[in-house]
Design a protein around this motif. Sequence first.
Motif, short mmCIF file in Angstrom:
data_model
loop_
_atom_site.label_atom_id
_atom_site.label_comp_id
_atom_site.label_asym_id
_atom_site.label_seq_id
_atom_site.Cartn_x
_atom_site.Cartn_y
_atom_site.Cartn_z
N VAL A 465 32.22 40.93 47.24
CA VAL A 465 31.69 39.72 47.27
C VAL A 465 30.87 39.25 48.35
O VAL A 465 29.64 38.74 48.42
N VAL A 466 31.33 39.93 49.62
CA VAL A 466 30.51 39.62 50.90
C VAL A 466 29.14 40.30 50.77
O VAL A 466 27.84 39.58 50.95
N ALA A 467 29.32 41.39 50.16
CA ALA A 467 28.10 42.38 49.92
C ALA A 467 26.81 41.65 49.09
O ALA A 467 25.84 41.59 49.48
N GLU A 468 27.51 41.06 47.97
CA GLU A 468 26.71 40.60 46.89
C GLU A 468 26.12 39.36 47.43
O GLU A 468 24.86 38.92 47.06
N SER A 469 26.92 38.54 48.23
CA SER A 469 26.36 37.12 48.65
C SER A 469 25.20 37.44 49.66
O SER A 469 24.27 36.74 49.76
N VAL A 470 25.40 38.26 50.44
CA VAL A 470 24.52 38.70 51.59
C VAL A 470 22.74 39.05 50.74
O VAL A 470 21.90 38.48 51.10
N VAL A 471 23.24 39.94 49.76
CA VAL A 471 21.93 40.61 48.89
C VAL A 471 21.23 39.13 48.17
O VAL A 471 19.99 38.93 48.40
N VAL A 472 21.94 38.25 47.71
CA VAL A 472 21.43 37.21 46.93
C VAL A 472 20.97 36.21 47.98
O VAL A 472 19.79 35.35 47.75
N ILE A 473 21.56 35.98 49.15
CA ILE A 473 21.26 35.25 50.23
C ILE A 473 19.70 35.60 50.74
O ILE A 473 18.99 34.92 50.90
N LYS A 474 19.52 36.65 50.89
CA LYS A 474 18.24 37.35 51.34
C LYS A 474 17.02 37.02 50.41
O LYS A 474 16.09 36.64 50.85
N ARG A 475 17.54 36.95 49.09
CA ARG A 475 16.50 36.70 48.15
C ARG A 475 16.02 35.18 48.11
O ARG A 475 14.77 34.85 48.03
N LEU A 476 17.13 34.46 48.35
CA LEU A 476 16.93 32.92 48.34
C LEU A 476 16.31 32.63 49.70
O LEU A 476 15.52 31.53 49.71
N LEU A 477 16.54 33.22 50.95
CA LEU A 477 15.60 32.73 52.09
C LEU A 477 14.24 33.30 51.87
O LEU A 477 13.55 32.52 52.74
N GLN A 478 13.86 34.12 51.30
CA GLN A 478 12.43 34.43 51.22
C GLN A 478 11.48 33.19 50.44
O GLN A 478 10.55 33.03 50.59
N LEU A 479 12.52 32.38 49.80
CA LEU A 479 11.75 31.38 49.00
C LEU A 479 11.56 30.09 50.01
O LEU A 479 10.57 29.25 49.79
N ARG A 480 12.07 30.33 51.18
CA ARG A 480 12.06 29.03 52.08
C ARG A 480 11.86 29.78 53.55
O ARG A 480 12.40 29.71 54.64
N PRO A 481 10.61 30.48 53.89
CA PRO A 481 10.27 31.40 55.12
C PRO A 481 10.24 30.31 56.29
O PRO A 481 10.63 31.10 57.53
N GLN A 482 10.13 29.20 56.27
CA GLN A 482 9.96 28.35 57.50
C GLN A 482 11.11 27.58 57.80
O GLN A 482 11.21 27.07 59.22
N ASP A 483 11.99 27.72 57.30
CA ASP A 483 13.41 27.00 57.47
C ASP A 483 14.62 27.95 57.08
O ASP A 483 15.37 27.74 56.38
N ASN A 484 14.79 28.85 57.95
CA ASN A 484 15.89 29.74 57.52
C ASN A 484 16.51 30.62 58.91
O ASN A 484 17.49 31.35 58.99
N ALA A 485 16.06 30.17 59.93
CA ALA A 485 16.66 30.65 61.35
C ALA A 485 18.14 30.55 61.21
O ALA A 485 18.73 31.45 61.81
N ASP A 486 18.72 29.24 60.99
CA ASP A 486 20.00 28.92 61.42
C ASP A 486 20.91 29.96 60.48
O ASP A 486 21.83 30.36 60.70
N MET A 487 20.52 30.00 59.09
CA MET A 487 21.13 30.75 58.25
C MET A 487 21.00 32.31 58.75
O MET A 487 22.17 32.98 58.45
N ILE A 488 20.01 32.92 59.25
CA ILE A 488 20.05 34.05 59.68
C ILE A 488 20.82 34.38 60.73
O ILE A 488 21.45 35.67 60.83
N ILE A 489 20.84 33.37 61.42
CA ILE A 489 21.84 33.62 62.71
C ILE A 489 23.20 33.67 62.44
O ILE A 489 24.15 34.52 62.93
N GLN A 490 23.39 32.73 61.26
CA GLN A 490 25.09 32.96 60.71
C GLN A 490 25.23 34.50 60.08
O GLN A 490 26.42 34.74 60.41
N LEU A 491 24.33 34.76 59.60
CA LEU A 491 24.36 36.10 58.97
C LEU A 491 24.62 37.19 60.01
O LEU A 491 25.43 38.32 59.91
N ALA A 492 23.92 37.08 61.05
CA ALA A 492 23.87 38.07 62.27
C ALA A 492 25.51 37.96 62.63
O ALA A 492 25.84 39.11 63.34
N LYS A 493 25.87 36.89 62.94
CA LYS A 493 27.19 36.87 63.64
C LYS A 493 28.14 37.35 62.55
O LYS A 493 29.28 37.80 63.11
N ALA A 494 28.08 37.49 61.34
CA ALA A 494 28.98 38.11 60.40
C ALA A 494 28.63 39.77 60.29
O ALA A 494 29.51 40.28 59.77
#
Length: 792
Positions: A465-494
């Motif tokens: 579940v974690v792996a698939e969630s990260v893959v899907v989040i990656k695709r969705l963040l590409q749709l909003r390249p200007q407003d994704n810093a906070d979520m990427i930081i949360q991903l890095a903490k994980a």
Amino acid sequence: MSEYLSKAAAFAQNAAKLSKKVSEGIVENAREFGLEATSSGHYFDTSEEKMRDIKRQLDSRHDREKMDGLKRLIAMISKGRDVSEFFPDVVKNVASQNLEIRKLVYIYLLRYAEQEPDLALLSINTFQRDLTDQNQLIRAMALRVMSGIRVPVISPIVLLAIKKCMTDLSPYVRKTAAHAIPKCYSLDPSQKDALVDIITTLLNDNSPFTIGSVITAFNEVCPDRLDLIHPHYRKFCRMLIDADEWGQIVIMGLLLRYARTQFLNPNPDNLRVAEKEKSKTVNSDEDSDESDNSLDKSYALDPDHEQLLRDSLPLLQSRNSAVVLSVAKIFYHLAPTADAYKLSKPLIRLLHSHREIQYVVLANIATMATQRPYLFEPHLQQFFVRSTDPAFIRNLKMEIMTLVATESNITGILRELQEYVKSPNKDFATSAIRAIGRCAIGMPEMAESCLNGLMKLLWSKNDAVVAESVVVIKRLLQLRPQDNADMIIQLAKALDHITVPMARASIFWLVGQYAQNLEKVAPDILRKAAKTFTTEADVVKLQIINLGGKLLSLHSTDHTLNLLFQYILNLARYDLNYDIRDRARLLRGLVLISEKKETNIDNMGVEGMLSKELNESSILTNNLKQILLCEKEAPSEESPSVGRDRFTIGSMSLVLNYSVPGYKSLPDWPTEKPDGSVRENLDDTWNRNQYIKGFGSDSFGRYIPPSTYDNKPVTKQYNDSYDSEHFYDSYESSDDNRNHDEKTALRYDSIEDEFSNEDEETSEEYDDEDEEEEASGSSEEESSEAETSEEE
């Protein structure tokens, strides 16, 4: 004591006599059925003695022994044993008067006629003689065996037999003749012209029992000769309701191809926009009459086109799922958009059948939903996954849920998908996460809520579940390249507890791709990645190398970052995977090119090569960011059913999603209206009462409904027990839909009153005639009495 002993002895004697009688009765019954008590395994005994015994039985005068020998031969054939040596002995029994013996002989002949063509020809005279037998079963059986003998020499004889049987009084024999046509054509294709003439004659048959087989032969021999269908089109439409189930499927398949070549498209390009508007009017009460009338007036159907839709609509109530799917094919490919919604409820009804049928129906629904999602939007709850559904059913249901998602129901769909993520089945949970991603991509306004829900899954104990969630989040963040810093930081903490390689690789890719927004965090992530570089998977190592190159291209003067990247490159230089070594060599040449050129200057000292390499160095240095940090195209994850819409609804190619051998796509709509006078002939006066007692005589075929597309007022309606719309009211649907169904549905006028009036008129005529006859009879009796009295 002696009395008890005598009674016991008498009881034992009686029991012995009773058991003896029972055993004798069993043996006698076994003999009557051809079963010997001592031959329990003689059917599979292949010893020489048993083979001689079979030959003796075939030559016997008693039918019971012949039948026993033939059964033993058929048993050997089923086991794969070659028993062609008995061919002469079996052929002798082809003219037996016992019908069961004939059947067994015919089975044997069909199996070995190709191996013994000369001996098989000996039975042809018997078959020809049987074609004139009084029993219709014998006539049909003789033709079936003649056409099944694969000997090219007898093709002219088979052709003559088909010509003889095509005019038989028995519909069963004519049906057998139609089945023999494809066999004769495959045996001798040179007989095609004669077979086409036979098909032309059989198309005039008015029996619903026969017409399905005739059209099957037409599809096998001359499927492109649609000109032969012109004079029979209306008859086929009227015979649909009374044909057998498989005949209905074949007839509708032919009429679909015919309609696509003879009628204009009921949904021209200027009406494509009206499809979405129509989906709104289905669920709205305001001005529904005006919207329906305005849409109905925008096109005019050909009367013959309308007749096909009208006569096929009652078949949506059929118990055969293939028939329902064939009607859905008619309405999806031929009906106007205003009436295409009629196929949704019957298809939903089929979802309560076996899972194999469910899969086929869901595959077709998913294909329809890619083009017309509004058809199944009111039935969203029918696609919710059940605990007993297998995996292939679950995936299709979730796919359909994402296809019919709208602003009004997206909240309920996401809530349902979040429940699926909690499933202990990893494959099911990951499929649900991918479905959430498709919903977010299809509806960008819901991407924020989808991302928030997926971010919560990063702390799940399920690695998949974690792996698939990260893959899907990656695709969705590409749709909003200007407003994704906070979520990427949360991903890095994980990263500390994420162990799936693909998920870790996706996080490193996000950090490197959007490193400009993570100036303080990205170098530290690279530092932590360098510690675990040797233990990472290959896909993760490649992304770590890319991350270092991207960071150094942004901060080329940072000495610490330069040393850290060189350390990672040195580790990759001795990696066992050649892809990693090549990637490290490439990035060393791109990012560290200035240092490399200085070394070449000190060692080589060649002025010409120096100037050339310096020019190359300046070009690569100036374009390094564009090479490594170029904008990636936003993903557009398509539905798994995309591509199936190129196939016809209800075909095997659609279910398998590739063109199977023998598949033919539907012809395109004609640009100009063809001449409809070719369907005007004597067939219009054809009387349906000729076959009213055939299959389905108690169904809709007993009346002829009127036109509905000309906006004429309808004064009579058929009672609710025969209304195809009310048939599906047991399934969940809104009141608005029912109101729309009543206003836009195809209506049928009952002419039972007309039939009753006609019956009353005829009965009155008969009563008048009877009164006249009685009056004439009484006058005659009075005159005769007067004459006798005068004579006296």
